[in-house]
Scaffold this motif. Sequence first.
Motif, PDB file in Angstrom:
ATOM      1  N   ASP A   7       0.804  -1.216   0.000  1.00  0.00           N
ATOM      2  CA  ASP A   7       0.000   0.000   0.000  1.00  0.00           C
ATOM      3  C   ASP A   7       0.842   1.274   0.000  1.00  0.00           C
ATOM      4  OD1 ASP A   7       0.902  -0.581   2.562  1.00  0.00           O
ATOM      5  OD2 ASP A   7      -0.819   0.358   3.540  1.00  0.00           O
ATOM      6  N   LEU A   8       2.155   1.142   0.143  1.00  0.00           N
ATOM      7  CA  LEU A   8       3.033   2.304   0.105  1.00  0.00           C
ATOM      8  C   LEU A   8       3.266   2.728  -1.344  1.00  0.00           C
ATOM      9  CD1 LEU A   8       5.723   1.331   2.766  1.00  0.00           C
ATOM     10  CD2 LEU A   8       3.801   2.903   3.022  1.00  0.00           C
ATOM     11  N   PRO A   9       3.416   4.021  -1.576  1.00  0.00           N
ATOM     12  CA  PRO A   9       3.674   4.467  -2.951  1.00  0.00           C
ATOM     13  C   PRO A   9       5.012   3.921  -3.450  1.00  0.00           C
ATOM     14  CG  PRO A   9       3.895   6.287  -1.415  1.00  0.00           C
ATOM     15  CD  PRO A   9       3.396   5.111  -0.633  1.00  0.00           C
ATOM     16  N   LYS A  10       5.033   3.593  -4.719  1.00  0.00           N
ATOM     17  CA  LYS A  10       6.267   3.104  -5.315  1.00  0.00           C
ATOM     18  C   LYS A  10       7.230   4.273  -5.475  1.00  0.00           C
ATOM     19  CE  LYS A  10       4.382  -0.847  -7.654  1.00  0.00           C
ATOM     20  NZ  LYS A  10       4.536  -1.823  -6.663  1.00  0.00           N
ATOM     21  N   PRO A  11       8.524   4.017  -5.339  1.00  0.00           N
ATOM     22  CA  PRO A  11       9.477   5.119  -5.517  1.00  0.00           C
ATOM     23  C   PRO A  11       9.392   5.680  -6.928  1.00  0.00           C
ATOM     24  CG  PRO A  11      10.619   3.009  -5.203  1.00  0.00           C
ATOM     25  CD  PRO A  11       9.155   2.761  -5.072  1.00  0.00           C
ATOM     26  N   LYS A  12       9.593   6.978  -7.032  1.00  0.00           N
ATOM     27  CA  LYS A  12       9.527   7.640  -8.321  1.00  0.00           C
ATOM     28  C   LYS A  12      10.657   7.149  -9.212  1.00  0.00           C
ATOM     29  CE  LYS A  12       8.676  12.147 -10.209  1.00  0.00           C
ATOM     30  NZ  LYS A  12       8.559  13.566  -9.960  1.00  0.00           N
ATOM     31  N   ARG A  13      10.338   6.957 -10.487  1.00  0.00           N
ATOM     32  CA  ARG A  13      11.365   6.532 -11.438  1.00  0.00           C
ATOM     33  C   ARG A  13      12.444   7.582 -11.532  1.00  0.00           C
ATOM     34  NH1 ARG A  13       8.236   4.559 -16.763  1.00  0.00           N
ATOM     35  NH2 ARG A  13      10.060   5.525 -17.634  1.00  0.00           N
ATOM     36  N   ARG A  14      13.649   7.140 -11.507  1.00  0.00           N
ATOM     37  CA  ARG A  14      14.785   8.051 -11.617  1.00  0.00           C
ATOM     38  C   ARG A  14      14.939   8.489 -13.065  1.00  0.00           C
ATOM     39  NH1 ARG A  14      20.826   6.319 -10.196  1.00  0.00           N
ATOM     40  NH2 ARG A  14      21.785   8.324 -10.586  1.00  0.00           N
ATOM     41  N   THR A  15      15.172   9.751 -13.267  1.00  0.00           N
ATOM     42  CA  THR A  15      15.329  10.254 -14.629  1.00  0.00           C
ATOM     43  C   THR A  15      16.794  10.229 -15.023  1.00  0.00           C
ATOM     44  OG1 THR A  15      15.467  12.512 -13.844  1.00  0.00           O
ATOM     45  CG2 THR A  15      13.300  11.731 -14.493  1.00  0.00           C
ATOM     46  N   HIS A  16      17.016  10.248 -16.290  1.00  0.00           N
ATOM     47  CA  HIS A  16      18.370  10.196 -16.823  1.00  0.00           C
ATOM     48  C   HIS A  16      19.019  11.569 -16.781  1.00  0.00           C
ATOM     49  CE1 HIS A  16      21.662   8.583 -19.136  1.00  0.00           C
ATOM     50  NE2 HIS A  16      21.618   9.664 -19.897  1.00  0.00           N
ATOM     51  N   VAL A  17      20.283  11.581 -16.455  1.00  0.00           N
ATOM     52  CA  VAL A  17      21.072  12.812 -16.461  1.00  0.00           C
ATOM     53  C   VAL A  17      22.098  12.682 -17.575  1.00  0.00           C
ATOM     54  CG1 VAL A  17      22.654  14.261 -15.133  1.00  0.00           C
ATOM     55  CG2 VAL A  17      20.761  13.112 -13.978  1.00  0.00           C
ATOM     56  N   VAL A  18      22.098  13.624 -18.503  1.00  0.00           N
ATOM     57  CA  VAL A  18      23.024  13.587 -19.627  1.00  0.00           C
ATOM     58  C   VAL A  18      24.455  13.613 -19.105  1.00  0.00           C
ATOM     59  CG1 VAL A  18      23.808  14.807 -21.689  1.00  0.00           C
ATOM     60  CG2 VAL A  18      21.368  14.661 -21.184  1.00  0.00           C
ATOM     61  N   GLY A  19      25.274  12.696 -19.605  1.00  0.00           N
ATOM     62  CA  GLY A  19      26.675  12.625 -19.207  1.00  0.00           C
ATOM     63  C   GLY A  19      26.928  11.808 -17.956  1.00  0.00           C
ATOM     64  N   GLU A  20      25.858  11.275 -17.375  1.00  0.00           N
ATOM     65  CA  GLU A  20      25.977  10.493 -16.153  1.00  0.00           C
ATOM     66  C   GLU A  20      26.766   9.208 -16.397  1.00  0.00           C
ATOM     67  OE1 GLU A  20      22.870   8.842 -12.767  1.00  0.00           O
ATOM     68  OE2 GLU A  20      22.126   9.373 -14.737  1.00  0.00           O
ATOM     69  N   GLU A  21      27.526   8.769 -15.411  1.00  0.00           N
ATOM     70  CA  GLU A  21      28.279   7.519 -15.493  1.00  0.00           C
ATOM     71  C   GLU A  21      27.290   6.356 -15.611  1.00  0.00           C
ATOM     72  OE1 GLU A  21      30.892   4.758 -15.903  1.00  0.00           O
ATOM     73  OE2 GLU A  21      31.562   6.820 -15.734  1.00  0.00           O
ATOM     74  N   LEU A  22      27.480   5.520 -16.618  1.00  0.00           N
ATOM     75  CA  LEU A  22      26.528   4.443 -16.888  1.00  0.00           C
ATOM     76  C   LEU A  22      27.021   3.060 -16.469  1.00  0.00           C
ATOM     77  CD1 LEU A  22      25.441   5.568 -20.463  1.00  0.00           C
ATOM     78  CD2 LEU A  22      24.316   6.064 -18.277  1.00  0.00           C
ATOM     79  N   GLU A  32      15.345   0.753 -19.142  1.00  0.00           N
ATOM     80  CA  GLU A  32      14.342   1.682 -18.615  1.00  0.00           C
ATOM     81  C   GLU A  32      14.697   3.116 -18.977  1.00  0.00           C
ATOM     82  OE1 GLU A  32      12.560   3.187 -14.356  1.00  0.00           O
ATOM     83  OE2 GLU A  32      13.350   1.150 -14.482  1.00  0.00           O
ATOM     84  N   ARG A  33      15.967   3.470 -18.872  1.00  0.00           N
ATOM     85  CA  ARG A  33      16.409   4.815 -19.234  1.00  0.00           C
ATOM     86  C   ARG A  33      16.159   5.083 -20.712  1.00  0.00           C
ATOM     87  NH1 ARG A  33      19.968   7.280 -15.344  1.00  0.00           N
ATOM     88  NH2 ARG A  33      19.334   6.336 -13.405  1.00  0.00           N
ATOM     89  N   ILE A  34      16.447   4.092 -21.550  1.00  0.00           N
ATOM     90  CA  ILE A  34      16.228   4.244 -22.988  1.00  0.00           C
ATOM     91  C   ILE A  34      14.756   4.517 -23.262  1.00  0.00           C
ATOM     92  CG2 ILE A  34      16.210   2.996 -25.195  1.00  0.00           C
ATOM     93  CD1 ILE A  34      18.840   1.624 -24.177  1.00  0.00           C
ATOM     94  N   GLU A  35      13.865   3.779 -22.618  1.00  0.00           N
ATOM     95  CA  GLU A  35      12.424   4.000 -22.801  1.00  0.00           C
ATOM     96  C   GLU A  35      12.013   5.381 -22.327  1.00  0.00           C
ATOM     97  OE1 GLU A  35      10.103   2.324 -24.519  1.00  0.00           O
ATOM     98  OE2 GLU A  35      11.880   1.201 -25.123  1.00  0.00           O
ATOM     99  N   GLN A  36      12.555   5.828 -21.194  1.00  0.00           N
ATOM    100  CA  GLN A  36      12.251   7.169 -20.693  1.00  0.00           C
ATOM    101  C   GLN A  36      12.674   8.230 -21.707  1.00  0.00           C
ATOM    102  OE1 GLN A  36      14.338   7.534 -16.983  1.00  0.00           O
ATOM    103  NE2 GLN A  36      12.833   6.356 -15.840  1.00  0.00           N
ATOM    104  N   LEU A  37      13.863   8.052 -22.264  1.00  0.00           N
ATOM    105  CA  LEU A  37      14.366   9.032 -23.227  1.00  0.00           C
ATOM    106  C   LEU A  37      13.555   9.017 -24.518  1.00  0.00           C
ATOM    107  CD1 LEU A  37      18.182   8.607 -22.588  1.00  0.00           C
ATOM    108  CD2 LEU A  37      16.780  10.595 -22.033  1.00  0.00           C
ATOM    109  N   LYS A  38      13.125   7.852 -24.971  1.00  0.00           N
ATOM    110  CA  LYS A  38      12.286   7.771 -26.169  1.00  0.00           C
ATOM    111  C   LYS A  38      10.966   8.500 -25.935  1.00  0.00           C
ATOM    112  CE  LYS A  38      14.066   3.481 -28.153  1.00  0.00           C
ATOM    113  NZ  LYS A  38      13.766   2.066 -28.434  1.00  0.00           N
ATOM    114  N   GLU A  39      10.377   8.297 -24.751  1.00  0.00           N
ATOM    115  CA  GLU A  39       9.131   8.991 -24.422  1.00  0.00           C
ATOM    116  C   GLU A  39       9.347  10.502 -24.388  1.00  0.00           C
ATOM    117  OE1 GLU A  39       7.780   7.333 -20.713  1.00  0.00           O
ATOM    118  OE2 GLU A  39       7.492   5.346 -21.595  1.00  0.00           O
ATOM    119  N   GLU A  40      10.468  10.921 -23.832  1.00  0.00           N
ATOM    120  CA  GLU A  40      10.756  12.353 -23.744  1.00  0.00           C
ATOM    121  C   GLU A  40      11.003  12.946 -25.127  1.00  0.00           C
ATOM    122  OE1 GLU A  40      11.331  16.060 -21.765  1.00  0.00           O
ATOM    123  OE2 GLU A  40      10.202  14.231 -21.391  1.00  0.00           O
TER     124      GLU A  40
END
Length: 64
Positions: A7-22, A32-40
């Motif tokens: 019943d607890l809220p799920k943690p918010k999806r982390r967004t991608h930061v350009v240049g971030e260490e992968l 998941e990051r790729i899908e987020q970026l495609k949506e954006e």
Amino acid sequence: MAELFEDLPKPKRRTHVVGEELSTFSVDELDERIEQLKEEIGRLEQARAAKLASRHAADGFFKR
């Protein structure tokens, strides 16, 4: 048995930061990051198209 914290809220999806260490991300996290970026990208393209349509409409109005 029901999950104890379902019943607890799920943690918010982390967004991608350009240049971030992968190197620390798993394949699933990278997917998941790729899908987020495609949506954006889709969202940005829609906003751009709307602004271009407004610009073209204004250009047409003022060039008469």
